[in-house]
Design an enzyme around this catalytic site. Sequence first.
Site, PDB file in Angstrom:
ATOM      1  N   GLY A   1      -4.921   4.108  -6.261  1.00  0.00           N
ATOM      2  CA  GLY A   1      -6.022   4.983  -5.860  1.00  0.00           C
ATOM      3  C   GLY A   1      -7.165   5.005  -6.753  1.00  0.00           C
ATOM      4  O   GLY A   1      -6.728   5.322  -8.397  1.00  0.00           O
TER       5      GLY A   1
ATOM      6  N   ASP B   1      -3.633  -4.917  -0.157  1.00  0.00           N
ATOM      7  CA  ASP B   1      -3.298  -4.091  -0.292  1.00  0.00           C
ATOM      8  C   ASP B   1      -3.337  -2.849  -1.356  1.00  0.00           C
ATOM      9  O   ASP B   1      -3.297  -3.883  -3.029  1.00  0.00           O
ATOM     10  CB  ASP B   1      -1.725  -4.392   0.009  1.00  0.00           C
ATOM     11  CG  ASP B   1      -1.254  -4.775   0.999  1.00  0.00           C
ATOM     12  OD1 ASP B   1      -1.647  -4.515   2.224  1.00  0.00           O
ATOM     13  OD2 ASP B   1      -0.587  -5.376   1.285  1.00  0.00           O
ATOM     14  N   LEU B   2      -4.349  -1.904  -1.233  1.00  0.00           N
ATOM     15  CA  LEU B   2      -5.253  -1.031  -2.546  1.00  0.00           C
ATOM     16  C   LEU B   2      -3.722  -1.643  -3.609  1.00  0.00           C
ATOM     17  O   LEU B   2      -2.910  -0.610  -3.395  1.00  0.00           O
ATOM     18  CB  LEU B   2      -5.468  -0.151  -1.935  1.00  0.00           C
ATOM     19  CG  LEU B   2      -6.255   1.145  -3.140  1.00  0.00           C
ATOM     20  CD1 LEU B   2      -6.930  -0.351  -3.614  1.00  0.00           C
ATOM     21  CD2 LEU B   2      -6.532   2.050  -2.693  1.00  0.00           C
ATOM     22  N   ASP B   3      -4.620  -2.144  -5.311  1.00  0.00           N
ATOM     23  CA  ASP B   3      -3.705  -1.581  -6.031  1.00  0.00           C
ATOM     24  C   ASP B   3      -2.002  -1.753  -5.901  1.00  0.00           C
ATOM     25  O   ASP B   3      -1.262  -1.709  -6.449  1.00  0.00           O
ATOM     26  CB  ASP B   3      -3.913  -0.497  -6.871  1.00  0.00           C
ATOM     27  CG  ASP B   3      -5.269   0.505  -6.891  1.00  0.00           C
ATOM     28  OD1 ASP B   3      -5.896  -1.171  -7.104  1.00  0.00           O
ATOM     29  OD2 ASP B   3      -5.622   1.849  -6.630  1.00  0.00           O
ATOM     30  N   GLN B   4      -1.701  -3.149  -5.184  1.00  0.00           N
ATOM     31  CA  GLN B   4      -0.499  -3.144  -4.898  1.00  0.00           C
ATOM     32  C   GLN B   4      -0.545  -4.939  -5.369  1.00  0.00           C
ATOM     33  O   GLN B   4       0.622  -5.781  -4.776  1.00  0.00           O
ATOM     34  CB  GLN B   4      -0.073  -2.994  -3.559  1.00  0.00           C
ATOM     35  CG  GLN B   4       0.035  -1.562  -3.585  1.00  0.00           C
ATOM     36  CD  GLN B   4       0.911  -1.367  -2.101  1.00  0.00           C
ATOM     37  OE1 GLN B   4       1.750  -2.242  -2.021  1.00  0.00           O
ATOM     38  NE2 GLN B   4       0.291  -0.904  -1.241  1.00  0.00           N
TER      39      GLN B   4
END
Length: 326
Positions: free
Chosen positions: A204, A229-232
Site C-alpha cells: 500500500g 489484489d493490491l501489491d500481492q
Amino acid sequence: MTRELTEITVVGGDKAGLIQRFTSLLAEEGVNIEDLDQAVRDGVFRMTSSVDTSEMEASRADLRRELADLSRELDVDIQVRFPSDRDARRVALLVTKESHAPEALLEAEAEDRLAEDGEAEIPVVIGNRGDLRSLAERYGKPFYDIGDGSGNTDEGRLLDLLAEYEVDLIALARYMRILSPEVVFRFEGRIINVHPSLLPAFPGAEAYRQAKDAGVRIAGVTAHYVTTDLDQGPVIAQRAFDVPDGAGVDGIKRRGQPLEADVLLNAVQLHIANAVTIHRGTVHVRDDVGAWAQIGLSTEAVEANPDEPVDGDPLTQSEPRTAGTD
C-alpha cells in the site's frame, strides 16, 4: 510438430454460455486448449486461455474474424496474441510525478539495453498527471496526460492508447494509481509494478514511512506482476538495502529510489526475454538466464552469507537436548 501457443483473453460482463460458445468455436477450427483460467472481479469477467494453433484449420485472419464476430455478439472484448505477431515487444510507461524509474527505462532503450535478450521499444509514455511530459519529449516519445487534474485516470482513454500503440507490456514506473479490473484483466501477466518495500512487507501507500515506523534495519524494493489484489501479485525480483540508525523517511527514500529503477528495468528485461513464467501465483526463472538477471541479492551479498548453519544441521544432531541445558 512444434506447438504454437497463442494467448486469447476475453473480458466483459459475465454471461451464461460464454465459455461454451468460445470453446466450441475453437474446437470447430481444430484449436486445442492447453490452459484456461477465469475470474470475476467487481462485475468484470476475465478468461485467459493458452491454445495450440499449430494444427488449426482456419487461417489466423479467419480465426481473428470469427472471434471478432463472437465478441460483438456477446458484447465482450476478445484479444488474440499469436507468438510471432511481432518481433519487438512494445512497452508502455505509465507515470505520475517521480522521474527516476521511467528515466531509467528510457535511458536503457536509448542505449540499447532495454532488452538483454530479445527486442523491445517504448512507443508511448502515459501519465495521470502532466509532470513528466518534458522527460518523455526529451527522449522523443509521445506523452499523453489522461488525468482529470486531480490524478484520477480516464481508463477508457488508457485502453484506447494501449490498443493504438499495440502495447505488449505495461511498466508502472511509479504510477500512483490503482488499475481497475477493466485494465488488469486485459493485460494479466503483462503489467509490472515497482513497489518500495520488500513485499509482502509494507504493502500500500507510504511504504518507506511504514518501514521507518517499524524500525527495520533492512528495507528494499520489489518488482512484481500486477493483479487485482493490491501489491500481492507474483514477485519477479527484489533489491535490499541497509537502513542506518536514525534514518528518516527521506533518507530511506534516497537509498531506495535508485534500486526501484534498477529492479523495474531488470524485471522488464526478464519478461521481454521470456525468462520468467508464473505458476500457481509464483514466478519461476528459466535456468539458462545469463548473469544480467539479478532476482535477489547481488553476487557479493550472496557470497558474504553463510551457506550452512555454523553448528551443523540441528536435524542431524544425534544427542537429545534436555530442558535447561545450554
